[in-house]
Design a protein around this motif. Structure first.
Motif, mmCIF file in Angstrom:
data_model
loop_
_atom_site.group_PDB
_atom_site.id
_atom_site.type_symbol
_atom_site.label_atom_id
_atom_site.label_comp_id
_atom_site.label_asym_id
_atom_site.label_seq_id
_atom_site.Cartn_x
_atom_site.Cartn_y
_atom_site.Cartn_z
ATOM 1 N N ILE A 94 0.868 -1.180 0.000
ATOM 2 C CA ILE A 94 0.000 0.000 0.000
ATOM 3 C C ILE A 94 0.901 1.224 0.000
ATOM 4 N N VAL A 95 0.815 2.027 -1.042
ATOM 5 C CA VAL A 95 1.724 3.166 -1.181
ATOM 6 C C VAL A 95 1.431 4.218 -0.123
ATOM 7 N N GLY A 96 0.160 4.459 0.156
ATOM 8 C CA GLY A 96 -0.204 5.372 1.236
ATOM 9 C C GLY A 96 -0.825 6.667 0.763
ATOM 10 N N GLU A 97 -1.646 7.204 1.611
ATOM 11 C CA GLU A 97 -2.365 8.449 1.342
ATOM 12 C C GLU A 97 -1.471 9.650 1.600
ATOM 13 N N ARG A 98 -1.599 10.653 0.742
ATOM 14 C CA ARG A 98 -0.860 11.889 0.917
ATOM 15 C C ARG A 98 -1.797 12.986 1.402
ATOM 16 N N SER A 99 -1.249 14.163 1.708
ATOM 17 C CA SER A 99 -2.045 15.257 2.249
ATOM 18 C C SER A 99 -3.040 15.794 1.222
ATOM 19 N N MET A 100 -3.878 16.718 1.647
ATOM 20 C CA MET A 100 -4.983 17.157 0.803
ATOM 21 C C MET A 100 -4.525 18.005 -0.384
ATOM 22 N N TRP A 101 -5.019 17.623 -1.549
ATOM 23 C CA TRP A 101 -4.856 18.391 -2.787
ATOM 24 C C TRP A 101 -6.031 17.976 -3.656
ATOM 25 N N ALA A 102 -7.148 18.647 -3.474
ATOM 26 C CA ALA A 102 -8.415 18.201 -4.058
ATOM 27 C C ALA A 102 -8.357 18.091 -5.573
ATOM 28 N N ASP A 103 -7.720 19.027 -6.230
ATOM 29 C CA ASP A 103 -7.708 19.046 -7.696
ATOM 30 C C ASP A 103 -7.053 17.778 -8.255
ATOM 31 N N ILE A 104 -5.922 17.386 -7.690
ATOM 32 C CA ILE A 104 -5.235 16.173 -8.140
ATOM 33 C C ILE A 104 -5.968 14.935 -7.647
ATOM 34 N N ALA A 105 -6.415 14.962 -6.407
ATOM 35 C CA ALA A 105 -7.045 13.785 -5.808
ATOM 36 C C ALA A 105 -8.294 13.356 -6.555
ATOM 37 N N GLU A 106 -9.078 14.320 -7.002
ATOM 38 C CA GLU A 106 -10.308 13.971 -7.710
ATOM 39 C C GLU A 106 -10.013 13.220 -9.003
ATOM 40 N N THR A 107 -8.953 13.612 -9.694
ATOM 41 C CA THR A 107 -8.589 12.932 -10.945
ATOM 42 C C THR A 107 -7.988 11.561 -10.674
ATOM 43 N N THR A 108 -7.094 11.488 -9.695
ATOM 44 C CA THR A 108 -6.408 10.217 -9.447
ATOM 45 C C THR A 108 -7.327 9.186 -8.795
ATOM 46 N N THR A 109 -8.365 9.646 -8.100
ATOM 47 C CA THR A 109 -9.312 8.684 -7.528
ATOM 48 C C THR A 109 -9.873 7.787 -8.621
ATOM 49 N N LEU A 110 -10.253 8.389 -9.726
ATOM 50 C CA LEU A 110 -10.806 7.604 -10.829
ATOM 51 C C LEU A 110 -9.724 6.776 -11.507
ATOM 52 N N ALA A 111 -8.547 7.361 -11.716
ATOM 53 C CA ALA A 111 -7.449 6.633 -12.361
ATOM 54 C C ALA A 111 -6.992 5.440 -11.523
ATOM 55 N N ASN A 112 -7.050 5.578 -10.201
ATOM 56 C CA ASN A 112 -6.594 4.513 -9.308
ATOM 57 C C ASN A 112 -7.665 3.470 -9.009
ATOM 58 N N THR A 113 -8.846 3.657 -9.525
ATOM 59 C CA THR A 113 -9.921 2.679 -9.341
ATOM 60 C C THR A 113 -9.658 1.495 -10.261
ATOM 61 N N ARG A 114 -9.155 0.416 -9.694
ATOM 62 C CA ARG A 114 -8.756 -0.734 -10.501
ATOM 63 C C ARG A 114 -8.466 -1.918 -9.592
ATOM 64 N N GLU A 115 -8.019 -3.002 -10.195
ATOM 65 C CA GLU A 115 -7.693 -4.196 -9.428
ATOM 66 C C GLU A 115 -6.356 -3.979 -8.726
ATOM 67 N N ALA A 116 -6.351 -4.198 -7.420
ATOM 68 C CA ALA A 116 -5.136 -4.013 -6.633
ATOM 69 C C ALA A 116 -4.456 -5.325 -6.288
ATOM 70 N N PHE A 117 -5.200 -6.395 -6.369
ATOM 71 C CA PHE A 117 -4.702 -7.751 -6.150
ATOM 72 C C PHE A 117 -5.719 -8.667 -6.812
ATOM 73 N N PRO A 118 -5.318 -9.801 -7.362
ATOM 74 C CA PRO A 118 -6.302 -10.650 -8.019
ATOM 75 C C PRO A 118 -7.540 -10.897 -7.147
ATOM 76 N N GLY A 119 -8.678 -10.457 -7.656
ATOM 77 C CA GLY A 119 -9.933 -10.617 -6.937
ATOM 78 C C GLY A 119 -10.347 -9.431 -6.109
ATOM 79 N N VAL A 120 -9.469 -8.433 -5.924
ATOM 80 C CA VAL A 120 -9.779 -7.261 -5.091
ATOM 81 C C VAL A 120 -9.651 -5.994 -5.920
ATOM 82 N N PHE A 121 -10.746 -5.243 -5.996
ATOM 83 C CA PHE A 121 -10.770 -3.969 -6.701
ATOM 84 C C PHE A 121 -10.926 -2.849 -5.678
ATOM 85 N N VAL A 122 -10.201 -1.757 -5.870
ATOM 86 C CA VAL A 122 -10.263 -0.639 -4.926
ATOM 87 C C VAL A 122 -11.081 0.501 -5.517
ATOM 88 N N THR A 123 -11.789 1.198 -4.648
ATOM 89 C CA THR A 123 -12.619 2.315 -5.083
ATOM 90 C C THR A 123 -12.600 3.416 -4.033
#
Length: 262
Positions: A193-222
């Motif tokens: 788990i790379v870890g959460e960084r401090s608040m930056w709403a403009d970047i976070a809103e975009t990366t939330t969607l980009a990072n929505t994917r399979e993180a381990f076989p059978g487990v998807f993160v959202t």
């Protein structure tokens, strides 16, 4: 009609255990009933998938209930505002590109529509472990939240699921227990788990969607769990990315289930 307390108790016990027994073998197990988890569960249930949400707290909704610092309003962007309008939530313009909605109305609507679509909710249930078969998560190990919080030695139950959605937000509880108990690597740059960084709403809103994917076989993160897993910023009380992430993870999981059934 006179009321019989025993009949009331029997109705609750019978109905609950029927519901629980039916959900021991699922298409999708959603861990965390925040906005992204509830929206994903609703969309998948609408597709006819057997879906259950496991929420460790008493009330579903995650951080959406409180809006910003307990001011129960949330902000969304235009794309997410359209999602809310489609769900029947009242949305108000708040300047160019910004929209507000009542956080209680949003949360209650998502919970109600997920239930109506056929998703089952199990609140006050914590995930203490996962089932792993041949380097894939195939289910959850669950227990009552009070057992966890009181440190009681009570053995859990298991739930099988073809896919698991990690929607626990900042804590990333499912992936943490997976890594703690198994010699495995996630599908991240570091293998953990790379870890959460401090608040930056403009970047976070975009990366939330980009990072929505399979993180381990059978487990998807959202939702925020996606940014915490793959390493990005937090966004605060703007929930557009959370809603779009919930829609996206439902699409990914549905595509996986359909492909495996083909």
């Amino acid at each position: 009609m006179s009321l019989d307390e025993i009949q009331i108790s029997r109705a609750i016990v019978d109905r609950y255990f029927s519901k629980l027994s039916d959900c021991l073998d699922l298409d999708v197990a959603v861990v965390g009933a925040g906005p992204s988890g509830m929206l994903a569960a609703m969309r998948l249930a609408e597709k006819g998938r057997k879906v259950a949400l496991f929420e460790r707290k008493l009330a579903p909704g995650g951080g959406m209930w409180g809006g910003g610092m307990m001011f129960n309003e949330i902000v969304v962007q235009e794309a997410a505002a359209e999602i809310l309008k489609g769900l029947g939530v009242r949305v108000r313009e708040a300047g160019e590109g910004y929209f507000t909605a009542d956080s209680v109305e949003c949360t209650a609507t998502l919970a109600s529509l997920a239930c109506r679509a056929g998703a089952r909710f199990f609140n006050l249930v914590s995930v203490e472990d996962v089932l792993v078969r041949e380097n894939r998560v195939t289910g959850l190990v669950i227990n009552w939240t009070p057992v966890e919080t009181q440190g009681l030695h009570v053995d859990p139950l298991s739930v099988r699921a073809r896919c698991v959605i990690e929607a626990t937000g900042h804590p990333t509880e499912v992936l943490k227990v997976l890594l703690r108990k198994n010699d495995v690597r996630l599908l991240t740059e570091t293998g953990g788990i790379v870890g959460e960084r401090s608040m930056w709403a403009d970047i976070a809103e975009t990366t939330t969607l980009a990072n929505t994917r399979e993180a381990f076989p059978g487990v998807f993160v959202t939702g925020m769990a996606a940014n915490a897993t793959f390493g990005s910023f937090r966004m605060g009380p703007i929930f557009g990315g959370m809603l779009l992430s919930g829609e996206r993870v439902a699409e990914l999981v549905e595509a996986r289930l359909a492909a495996e059934a083909a």
